[in-house]
Scaffold this motif. Structure first.
Motif, PDB file in Angstrom:
ATOM      1  N   VAL A  31      -3.118  11.147  -4.309  1.00  0.00           N
ATOM      2  CA  VAL A  31      -3.412  11.011  -2.866  1.00  0.00           C
ATOM      3  C   VAL A  31      -2.684  12.135  -2.140  1.00  0.00           C
ATOM      4  O   VAL A  31      -1.664  12.682  -2.625  1.00  0.00           O
ATOM      5  CB  VAL A  31      -2.960   9.647  -2.329  1.00  0.00           C
ATOM      6  CG1 VAL A  31      -3.762   8.531  -2.950  1.00  0.00           C
ATOM      7  CG2 VAL A  31      -1.481   9.446  -2.511  1.00  0.00           C
ATOM      8  N   LEU A  39       1.263   7.217  -6.304  1.00  0.00           N
ATOM      9  CA  LEU A  39       0.099   8.082  -6.450  1.00  0.00           C
ATOM     10  C   LEU A  39       0.373   9.490  -5.920  1.00  0.00           C
ATOM     11  O   LEU A  39      -0.156  10.482  -6.443  1.00  0.00           O
ATOM     12  CB  LEU A  39      -1.107   7.480  -5.716  1.00  0.00           C
ATOM     13  CG  LEU A  39      -1.650   6.175  -6.323  1.00  0.00           C
ATOM     14  CD1 LEU A  39      -2.730   5.599  -5.411  1.00  0.00           C
ATOM     15  CD2 LEU A  39      -2.204   6.416  -7.730  1.00  0.00           C
ATOM     16  N   LEU A  40       1.191   9.545  -4.872  1.00  0.00           N
ATOM     17  CA  LEU A  40       1.521  10.858  -4.306  1.00  0.00           C
ATOM     18  C   LEU A  40       2.297  11.685  -5.327  1.00  0.00           C
ATOM     19  O   LEU A  40       2.103  12.903  -5.437  1.00  0.00           O
ATOM     20  CB  LEU A  40       2.317  10.674  -3.021  1.00  0.00           C
ATOM     21  CG  LEU A  40       2.751  11.976  -2.329  1.00  0.00           C
ATOM     22  CD1 LEU A  40       1.505  12.758  -1.860  1.00  0.00           C
ATOM     23  CD2 LEU A  40       3.646  11.673  -1.098  1.00  0.00           C
ATOM     24  N   THR A  52      -2.422  11.071   3.731  1.00  0.00           N
ATOM     25  CA  THR A  52      -2.844   9.676   3.545  1.00  0.00           C
ATOM     26  C   THR A  52      -1.638   8.763   3.430  1.00  0.00           C
ATOM     27  O   THR A  52      -1.598   7.662   3.992  1.00  0.00           O
ATOM     28  CB  THR A  52      -3.708   9.550   2.292  1.00  0.00           C
ATOM     29  OG1 THR A  52      -4.857  10.410   2.401  1.00  0.00           O
ATOM     30  CG2 THR A  52      -4.173   8.124   2.072  1.00  0.00           C
ATOM     31  N   PHE A  53      -0.612   9.230   2.680  1.00  0.00           N
ATOM     32  CA  PHE A  53       0.607   8.426   2.529  1.00  0.00           C
ATOM     33  C   PHE A  53       1.312   8.227   3.876  1.00  0.00           C
ATOM     34  O   PHE A  53       1.765   7.095   4.209  1.00  0.00           O
ATOM     35  CB  PHE A  53       1.539   9.126   1.531  1.00  0.00           C
ATOM     36  CG  PHE A  53       2.875   8.470   1.402  1.00  0.00           C
ATOM     37  CD1 PHE A  53       3.012   7.262   0.725  1.00  0.00           C
ATOM     38  CD2 PHE A  53       4.003   9.051   1.990  1.00  0.00           C
ATOM     39  CE1 PHE A  53       4.253   6.655   0.627  1.00  0.00           C
ATOM     40  CE2 PHE A  53       5.233   8.434   1.893  1.00  0.00           C
ATOM     41  CZ  PHE A  53       5.365   7.234   1.218  1.00  0.00           C
ATOM     42  N   SER A 109      -0.443   5.663   5.969  1.00  0.00           N
ATOM     43  CA  SER A 109      -0.148   4.301   5.518  1.00  0.00           C
ATOM     44  C   SER A 109       1.234   3.849   5.998  1.00  0.00           C
ATOM     45  O   SER A 109       1.436   2.689   6.406  1.00  0.00           O
ATOM     46  CB  SER A 109      -0.239   4.232   3.983  1.00  0.00           C
ATOM     47  OG  SER A 109      -1.540   4.521   3.540  1.00  0.00           O
ATOM     48  N   ARG A 137       0.842  -1.220   0.000  1.00  0.00           N
ATOM     49  CA  ARG A 137       0.000   0.000   0.000  1.00  0.00           C
ATOM     50  C   ARG A 137       0.861   1.248   0.000  1.00  0.00           C
ATOM     51  O   ARG A 137       0.588   2.213  -0.736  1.00  0.00           O
ATOM     52  CB  ARG A 137      -0.930  -0.028   1.212  1.00  0.00           C
ATOM     53  CG  ARG A 137      -1.933   1.113   1.219  1.00  0.00           C
ATOM     54  CD  ARG A 137      -2.794   1.025   2.478  1.00  0.00           C
ATOM     55  NE  ARG A 137      -3.823   2.035   2.445  1.00  0.00           N
ATOM     56  CZ  ARG A 137      -5.001   1.951   1.886  1.00  0.00           C
ATOM     57  NH1 ARG A 137      -5.339   0.820   1.255  1.00  0.00           N
ATOM     58  NH2 ARG A 137      -5.881   2.955   1.900  1.00  0.00           N
ATOM     59  N   GLU A 180       0.880   4.093  -2.863  1.00  0.00           N
ATOM     60  CA  GLU A 180       0.526   5.463  -2.528  1.00  0.00           C
ATOM     61  C   GLU A 180       1.697   6.402  -2.791  1.00  0.00           C
ATOM     62  O   GLU A 180       1.493   7.607  -3.065  1.00  0.00           O
ATOM     63  CB  GLU A 180       0.077   5.564  -1.074  1.00  0.00           C
ATOM     64  CG  GLU A 180      -1.304   4.946  -0.856  1.00  0.00           C
ATOM     65  CD  GLU A 180      -1.779   5.114   0.581  1.00  0.00           C
ATOM     66  OE1 GLU A 180      -0.980   5.610   1.417  1.00  0.00           O
ATOM     67  OE2 GLU A 180      -2.936   4.777   0.866  1.00  0.00           O
TER      68      GLU A 180
END
Length: 413
Positions: free
Chosen positions: A176, A170-171, A180-181, A184, A163, A167
């Protein structure tokens, strides 16, 4: 007048002028010669003879081994005396038994404590076996639970790591938020920490098992050490009981006196019986008043007169001094040597004496086996324990040495 006239005629007669005048008769000459011989003999004796100076005392004839007491080794009560007065006994023979009540109580106490510790050890051993089985069962269950937890945490960590990787990409694309990162990543770190803790707990299970086993082992070893100590204590006390309950003779000898009766309570060192140590030869122990006794030296000749023998008929036993004490004897020391307090009191009437040991001369040709001064001695046996008087010749002087000082004193020289 008639007798006077006859006498005058005899004196005036020429026939008597050729006769010798008789001064003394042969009997007188014989007496004069005898007196002269006596004077010459006295003079020769005064020059060549000797007069002894003696130191006299009283004592006893005993075997050379002497007299000793057999004593109790511990407190107790005399249970039985196995010998009688006059009995001949051997070294190592049991002569009496003493009941050791205190030692018996100590032995029983040791037995009770030993039984208690053995029971504790057996109980602990049984408990340790049960505890080990329960512990192994519990540890096995904990191991299974931890292994399952570790597998779950490993999957959780793997998912959390994937995950975070996703992420992160995605960051970069802005899909994201950074918050959120970071959340995680925090979940990944928490999962990793819990996985490390679970693995540490799993490794710690073996250490717990070893620590628990070691504690039980130490408890068992402590009980075993106590058992060994108590067993040693019990053996020592039983050995002491065997030794102290039996009064054993340390010498060959003859029983002179029983000093304790059955039922008497005795302390360590209390005499049980009086023993004359067996030896083939007699010796004389004399106690001489201190003033004269200090002049006695080893090697001086001695004449010993047993009380059972007439000195006028048989003379005295001959011997020599082998030892003379440097200091006057004490009452306790004399009792230890003679073993008779009444005799000691008699010998100390004039004060503490000097002890003198006399070796008697052997002579196989006499009935007694000893040399006598004026005959072969009596035909009776001289036994140990016979009272005797003795004279030590401490000095010999020529009679003339004793006369000259008196002569000089009379003449004023």
């Amino acid at each position: 007048m008639i007798f006077r006239k006859v006498a005058l005629e005899r004196l005036s007669s020429p026939e008597q002028l050729d006769q010798l005048l008789q001064v003394t008769n042969p009997r007188g000459w014989l007496a004069l010669g005898a007196m002269g011989a006596l004077l010459l003999t006295a003079l020769a004796w005064s020059i060549l003879g000797s007069i002894p100076t003696e130191a006299g005392g009283e004592g006893i004839l005993i075997r050379q081994g002497g007299v000793t007491n057999l004593v109790a080794a511990e407190n107790g009560q005399v249970e039985e005396v196995l010998v009688s007065v006059g009995d001949a006994i051997r070294k190592g023979q049991v002569v009496a038994r003493v009941r050791q009540e205190e030692l018996l109580r100590q032995i029983q106490d040791s037995r009770d404590r030993l039984a208690s510790v053995r029971s504790e050890y057996s109980e602990l051993l049984r408990y340790a076996g049960e505890q080990e089985r329960l512990r192994d069962r519990g540890l096995a269950q904990q191991r299974a639970n931890l292994e399952q937890s570790i597998r779950s945490l490993e999957r959780e960590v793997e998912l959390a790591r994937e995950r975070v990787t996703a992420e992160r990409d995605l960051l970069k694309d802005g899909l994201v938020t950074k918050q959120t990162f970071l959340a995680s990543e925090q979940r990944l770190n928490d999962a990793q920490d819990r996985l490390a803790g679970a693995r540490l707990d799993l490794n710690g299970l073996e250490l717990k098992r070893l620590e628990s086993a070691q504690q039980v082992e130490q408890q068992l070893e402590t009980r075993l050490a106590s058992i060994r100590e108590l067993e040693l204590e019990l053996r020592e006390r039983q050995a002491r009981l065997g030794e102290s309950a039996r009064v054993v003779s340390s010498h060959d000898g003859r029983v002179l006196e029983i000093l304790a009766d059955r039922g008497d309570v005795v302390a360590p060192g209390t005499p049980i019986l009086n023993l004359e140590v067996t030896s083939s030869d007699l010796m004389a122990i004399l106690f001489i008043p201190a003033a004269a006794g200090k002049r006695v030296q080893p090697g001086m000749p001695v004449q010993v007169s047993p009380s059972t023998v007439k000195r006028e008929e048989f003379g005295s036993m001959l011997g020599k001094v082998v030892w003379a004490a440097e200091f006057p004897s004490t009452q306790k020391g004399m009792v230890r040597v003679l073993g008779n307090e009444a005799l000691v009191m008699k010998l100390m009437e004039e004060g503490p004496p000097i002890q003198v040991n006399v070796e008697l001369e052997r002579d196989a040709a006499t009935p007694t086996g000893y040399r006598w001064s004026s005959s072969i001695g009596p035909s009776l046996s001289i036994s140990s324990g016979t009272l005797a008087s003795g004279s030590v010749i401490v000095r010999r002087e020529r009679p003339i040495r004793l006369i000259l000082p008196k002569v000089r004193e009379k003449l004023g020289l």
